[in-house]
Structures are given as C-alpha cells and as structure tokens.
Scaffold this active site. Structure first.
Site, PDB file in Angstrom:
ATOM      1  N   HIS A 164      40.365  40.981  44.835  1.00  0.00           N
ATOM      2  CA  HIS A 164      39.096  40.432  45.289  1.00  0.00           C
ATOM      3  C   HIS A 164      38.640  39.250  44.437  1.00  0.00           C
ATOM      4  O   HIS A 164      38.811  39.224  43.225  1.00  0.00           O
ATOM      5  CB  HIS A 164      38.017  41.521  45.278  1.00  0.00           C
ATOM      6  N   ASP A 165      38.092  38.263  45.121  1.00  0.00           N
ATOM      7  CA  ASP A 165      37.437  37.111  44.506  1.00  0.00           C
ATOM      8  C   ASP A 165      38.389  36.161  43.786  1.00  0.00           C
ATOM      9  O   ASP A 165      37.946  35.286  43.044  1.00  0.00           O
ATOM     10  CB  ASP A 165      36.327  37.551  43.538  1.00  0.00           C
ATOM     11  N   GLY A 202      41.237  41.005  39.852  1.00  0.00           N
ATOM     12  CA  GLY A 202      40.050  40.391  40.432  1.00  0.00           C
ATOM     13  C   GLY A 202      39.555  39.171  39.685  1.00  0.00           C
ATOM     14  O   GLY A 202      39.692  39.071  38.464  1.00  0.00           O
TER      15      GLY A 202
END
Length: 257
Positions: A119-120, A137
């Site tokens: 994520h991200d 992440g």
C-alpha cells in the site's frame, strides 16, 4: 475481445480494445484504457485505474485491499500507467488513508513474477523488478531503478533514480541515485551503477564526476554532513551530483553507508 468466461462488473469501464482472458474477474470501480491485454485468472478490484498498452498476465492480483491493520474500508486507489509488463502472481495493493490514499505505478515498467507492491508505494518509470522483489508500504522507487530477485525494501524507504539493488538485498535505509546496494543483512553501498549508466548513454564526464562524488560520500571517512559540504562544490559541474545531494537532504531514514 472479452472471453465469455470472464466476469466483468457492469460498472467497470473498459475501452473497446481491451482484451480479457478466461476466468479473470474485474470488479466495480475498475477503469482500463486502450490496448491493455489481460490474461486468464487475473483478479482486478477497484477503485483501480489502468492505462494504455499494459500486459497483465495470469494469476495477478491488482487493487486488493491493503495488508494493513489500520485500514478501515475507506475508499483508496491503485493507479497504473501505460506500457507496463506485469507478470504472473504479481500483487499490488490499494493505498491507505494515512499514506495519501493511492498506490501508484508509472509507465514502461518491467515487473516479473511473484513481485509485491504494498500500500501507498510510489513507483516511477522504466524500472525493472526481478522475480520475488518486494516493496513494503510507503516505499518510493524513482525512475530507472533495478531490483534483483528476492530483494526486499523496508517500509518508507526510497530508492533514488538509476540505483541498483542486488539480488537478495534487504534495504533498510534510502539508496541514493546511481548507487548499487547489496547485502542480505541490511544492504550497504557497493559502488556506482556504472553499467546501467553506460547503457542509458551517460557521458564519460558525468560518470567521472559521479565517481568523484561517490568517493567523497563513501571512501573518505567523512561524516554525512561533511560529505554534503564537499559534494556541494560539485553541484554546478553536474546536475546528477545535484540530484544525489537533493535526495540525501530529503532522506528521512538516512542513507545506506
């Protein structure tokens, strides 16, 4: 162009030229632009936007919810640019609210099997991810970076443009532009990515200045603060050295030494 055995949510938006293989599943909130090919057994969930002329192979999982305990079902996104090759069993998660809400992959990236983009993450253009390379992440990967097989990048780490991560390396700190990093117990600097720079047409003069910068940073036993003062003397001679200085000054985790 869409195999009748594929499952496409009626709200998904696919250009008429998109090809989808059998048993693939494309969910609500997915947008796919012209010329993209999707093989069999791929799963793409939204909100996800995929650009033009990508090739997405079987058993990929794109746009699934992030593997983050803080995630509370808020709407976040995955964005993939144009011209990417995404091979078998690659996984890309959507973003989180805390990380800005978007996982983003740029253009013309070569992404091999079993790679993971958490994520991200923010990935630039013209990168290569060898088999089983993984990003935790919030990692940042700038343009023309190469990650060797089974390499891993710790959360919030950044890899500067034209850097090279050796096979099996575990990156725990930021890797400056043009630097090679190696080591499975916390990667360390291992020279300049000279072969990569040659292939991309860097001039001998630029490479000589980068070698000088590398020696200042890593071979003269200077503190980072003192090394940066010395590097500043080369900034006007080389925009690439300036790029290295700017990256180091922005680093929040510190750089590999």
């Amino acid at each position: 162009m869409i195999d009748p055995r594929a499952i496409i949510d009626p709200t998904a938006e696919l250009d008429s030229s998109v090809e989808v293989g059998p048993f693939s599943v494309i969910g609500a909130g997915v947008q796919i632009d012209a010329g993209t090919w999707i093989g069999s057994h791929a799963v793409i969930k939204g909100p996800t936007r995929i650009g033009k002329n990508n090739r997405i192979y079987q058993f990929t999982s794109l746009g699934e919810i992030p593997q983050d305990k803080k995630y509370a079902n808020e709407e976040t996104r995955l964005e993939i640019g144009d011209g990417n090759e995404i091979r078998e069993f690659c996984t890309m998660s959507r973003g989180t609210e805390q990380g800005g809400g978007i996982t983003r992959i740029g253009d013309d990236n070569w992404i091999m099997s079993y790679t993971h983009f958490a994520h991200d993450c923010q990935v630039g253009n013209h990168t290569i991810f060898a088999n089983n390379a993984s990003l935790a992440g919030h990692a940042i990967v700038e343009d023309h970076v190469i990650l060797g097989g089974f390499s891993g990048v710790h959360q919030f780490c950044a890899l500067g443009a034209h850097s090279f991560i050796a096979a099996g390396a575990i990156v725990l700190k930021d890797v400056p532009p043009f630097v090679m990093a190696a080591g499975g117990d916390g990667a360390t600097a291992n020279g300049l990515n000279r072969e990569g720079m040659k292939r991309r047409g860097f001039s001998p003069e630029t490479m000589a200045l980068l070698r000088k910068a590398y020696k200042i940073l890593y071979r003269q036993n200077l503190t980072l603060k003192a090394a940066l003062l010395e590097l500043e003397k080369l900034r006007e001679e080389s925009k690439e050295v300036g790029q290295m200085i700017d990256f180091i000054q922005k680093s929040s985790r510190g750089i590999v030494r």
